[in-house]
Design a protein around this motif. Structure first.
Motif, PDB file in Angstrom:
ATOM      1  N   GLU A 135       1.637   8.107   4.618  1.00  0.00           N
ATOM      2  CA  GLU A 135       1.680   8.765   5.930  1.00  0.00           C
ATOM      3  C   GLU A 135       1.235   7.806   7.022  1.00  0.00           C
ATOM      4  O   GLU A 135       1.785   7.806   8.121  1.00  0.00           O
ATOM      5  N   LEU A 136       0.247   6.975   6.708  1.00  0.00           N
ATOM      6  CA  LEU A 136      -0.241   5.993   7.685  1.00  0.00           C
ATOM      7  C   LEU A 136       0.791   4.896   7.905  1.00  0.00           C
ATOM      8  O   LEU A 136       1.081   4.519   9.048  1.00  0.00           O
ATOM      9  N   VAL A 137       1.344   4.386   6.820  1.00  0.00           N
ATOM     10  CA  VAL A 137       2.299   3.282   6.898  1.00  0.00           C
ATOM     11  C   VAL A 137       3.526   3.660   7.732  1.00  0.00           C
ATOM     12  O   VAL A 137       4.037   2.854   8.511  1.00  0.00           O
ATOM     13  N   ASN A 138       3.995   4.894   7.578  1.00  0.00           N
ATOM     14  CA  ASN A 138       5.220   5.325   8.265  1.00  0.00           C
ATOM     15  C   ASN A 138       4.990   5.830   9.683  1.00  0.00           C
ATOM     16  O   ASN A 138       5.935   6.254  10.355  1.00  0.00           O
ATOM     17  N   VAL A 185       3.196   1.565  14.209  1.00  0.00           N
ATOM     18  CA  VAL A 185       1.830   1.478  14.733  1.00  0.00           C
ATOM     19  C   VAL A 185       1.124   0.244  14.187  1.00  0.00           C
ATOM     20  O   VAL A 185       0.596  -0.572  14.937  1.00  0.00           O
ATOM     21  N   PHE A 186       1.146   0.073  12.869  1.00  0.00           N
ATOM     22  CA  PHE A 186       0.367  -1.000  12.251  1.00  0.00           C
ATOM     23  C   PHE A 186       1.273  -2.138  11.791  1.00  0.00           C
ATOM     24  O   PHE A 186       2.170  -1.944  10.962  1.00  0.00           O
ATOM     25  N   LEU A 187       1.003  -3.311  12.336  1.00  0.00           N
ATOM     26  CA  LEU A 187       1.862  -4.472  12.101  1.00  0.00           C
ATOM     27  C   LEU A 187       1.100  -5.586  11.397  1.00  0.00           C
ATOM     28  O   LEU A 187      -0.115  -5.725  11.545  1.00  0.00           O
ATOM     29  N   ASN A 188       1.849  -6.406  10.646  1.00  0.00           N
ATOM     30  CA  ASN A 188       1.256  -7.607  10.055  1.00  0.00           C
ATOM     31  C   ASN A 188       1.354  -8.767  11.049  1.00  0.00           C
ATOM     32  O   ASN A 188       1.826  -8.586  12.178  1.00  0.00           O
ATOM     33  N   LYS A 189       0.948  -9.944  10.628  1.00  0.00           N
ATOM     34  CA  LYS A 189       0.921 -11.091  11.541  1.00  0.00           C
ATOM     35  C   LYS A 189       2.314 -11.540  11.958  1.00  0.00           C
ATOM     36  O   LYS A 189       2.469 -12.322  12.914  1.00  0.00           O
ATOM     37  N   PHE A 190       3.340 -11.048  11.257  1.00  0.00           N
ATOM     38  CA  PHE A 190       4.716 -11.398  11.615  1.00  0.00           C
ATOM     39  C   PHE A 190       5.363 -10.323  12.490  1.00  0.00           C
ATOM     40  O   PHE A 190       6.554 -10.397  12.789  1.00  0.00           O
ATOM     41  N   ARG A 197       0.650  -1.713   0.082  1.00  0.00           N
ATOM     42  CA  ARG A 197      -0.228  -2.658  -0.619  1.00  0.00           C
ATOM     43  C   ARG A 197      -1.156  -3.362   0.373  1.00  0.00           C
ATOM     44  O   ARG A 197      -2.338  -3.572   0.080  1.00  0.00           O
ATOM     45  N   SER A 198      -0.625  -3.703   1.537  1.00  0.00           N
ATOM     46  CA  SER A 198      -1.451  -4.367   2.551  1.00  0.00           C
ATOM     47  C   SER A 198      -2.589  -3.461   3.024  1.00  0.00           C
ATOM     48  O   SER A 198      -3.730  -3.905   3.189  1.00  0.00           O
ATOM     49  N   ILE A 199      -2.273  -2.183   3.232  1.00  0.00           N
ATOM     50  CA  ILE A 199      -3.300  -1.215   3.651  1.00  0.00           C
ATOM     51  C   ILE A 199      -4.379  -1.110   2.585  1.00  0.00           C
ATOM     52  O   ILE A 199      -5.584  -1.105   2.874  1.00  0.00           O
ATOM     53  N   GLU A 200      -3.955  -1.023   1.332  1.00  0.00           N
ATOM     54  CA  GLU A 200      -4.915  -0.919   0.222  1.00  0.00           C
ATOM     55  C   GLU A 200      -5.820  -2.144   0.169  1.00  0.00           C
ATOM     56  O   GLU A 200      -7.037  -2.029  -0.019  1.00  0.00           O
ATOM     57  N   ASP A 214     -15.915  -0.859  -4.602  1.00  0.00           N
ATOM     58  CA  ASP A 214     -14.467  -0.976  -4.748  1.00  0.00           C
ATOM     59  C   ASP A 214     -13.866   0.408  -4.521  1.00  0.00           C
ATOM     60  O   ASP A 214     -13.920   1.266  -5.400  1.00  0.00           O
ATOM     61  N   ILE A 215     -13.324   0.633  -3.332  1.00  0.00           N
ATOM     62  CA  ILE A 215     -12.728   1.931  -3.023  1.00  0.00           C
ATOM     63  C   ILE A 215     -11.274   1.739  -2.611  1.00  0.00           C
ATOM     64  O   ILE A 215     -10.831   0.626  -2.339  1.00  0.00           O
ATOM     65  N   SER A 216     -10.546   2.831  -2.538  1.00  0.00           N
ATOM     66  CA  SER A 216      -9.146   2.815  -2.140  1.00  0.00           C
ATOM     67  C   SER A 216      -8.986   3.627  -0.857  1.00  0.00           C
ATOM     68  O   SER A 216      -9.901   4.371  -0.462  1.00  0.00           O
TER      69      SER A 216
END
Length: 275
Positions: A135-138, A185-190, A197-200, A214-216
């Motif tokens: 939900e966050l990624v999209n 909303v959330f972008l990588n350096k590119f 996986r990046s969010i995790e 160690d949490i998720s």
């Protein structure tokens, strides 16, 4: 012969275990006494599960009672008395270890010690709105409604739903977004949308650094649900907030005591209380 007598006769002719016969018959009698009728719908079942839960019935007891009702309504259907299919409803799962969650002090410490504005926005939003990673990624900028403190997310099954966000989290988002007005909303350096996986990895990295744990991302969702319930949120409201199709899926959070229902979203938010 009334319906309950006919059902008892059915049990005696189809089950060998006296315990099962007795338990199923009593379970159905108790439900009929609770509902005052055998004419029901799915909402009635959910309400009954909530009633049983508030009376501190264990998941295994609730599961047995639902099994008894399933047999009863199958009997009614085959007898041509009443048609309601209870078999498709979700049953409580066998007890599992409770999900990991952070207490409020750990949550505050976690949020306060993330220096990256993007990462702080990610962690704050995961917690504030109890989001799943997908939900966050999209999430797109156009999905954020800053005027009424909500975001539009896509739940499982492509169902869209508006959920509340704390004002503090929205302020962090505003700072992170800057002048951007559309797109991911959330972008990588590119400049591309971050992956799950990046969010995790982002959550794990900061948690190990700040909390030595160690949490998720799902830990933040569990923490949010736990804090809301412990602060008085009604189980039905929590069910809708988390996007659970059945209240049975929300039951795992009832390891904490329930207090009186508090209606306003901001009242429930532990971080707002710290402002």
């Amino acid at each position: 012969m009334d319906i309950l007598d006919k059902f008892l006769n059915f049990l005696q002719n189809n089950y060998q275990s006296k315990y099962t016969i007795n338990a199923y018959y009593i379970d159905v009698c108790q439900f009929i006494d609770y509902k005052k009728t055998y004419v029901i719908n799915e909402n009635d079942i959910n309400a009954y599960v909530l009633f049983l839960n508030k009376n501190k019935k264990s998941p295994s007891t609730i599961k047995r009672k639902l099994s008894a009702l399933s047999v009863f309504y199958d009997f009614l259907k085959k007898s041509g008395i009443y048609n309601f299919d209870l078999k498709g409803l979700v049953r409580p799962k066998s007890p599992k270890p409770l999900p990991k969650f952070l207490d409020i002090d750990e949550t505050l410490s976690f949020l306060e010690n993330v220096s990256s504005l993007r990462d702080k926005a990610i962690i704050s939003l995961l917690y504030s709105s109890a989001l799943r990673v997908s939900e966050l990624v999209n999430l797109n900028i156009e999905d954020i409604n800053f005027s009424n403190n909500t975001i539009l997310i896509t739940r499982k099954g492509n169902k869209q739903m508006s959920v509340p966000v704390s004002p503090k989290t929205l302020n962090i988002l505003k700072k992170y977004l800057g002048n951007r007005q559309k797109g991911s909303v959330f972008l990588n350096k590119f400049g591309k949308r971050l992956s799950q996986r990046s969010i995790e990895n982002i959550v794990k990295k900061h948690a190990k650094k700040t909390l030595l744990k160690d949490i998720s991302p799902h830990t933040l969702r569990h923490s949010r649900a736990t804090h809301l319930l412990n602060n008085g949120m009604d189980l039905r409201i929590l069910q809708r907030f988390l996007g659970h199709s059945s209240i049975l899926a929300t039951q795992i959070y009832t390891h904490l005591s329930l207090q009186d229902l508090i209606k306003a979203y901001d009242t429930f938010h532990p971080l707002n209380k710290k402002d």
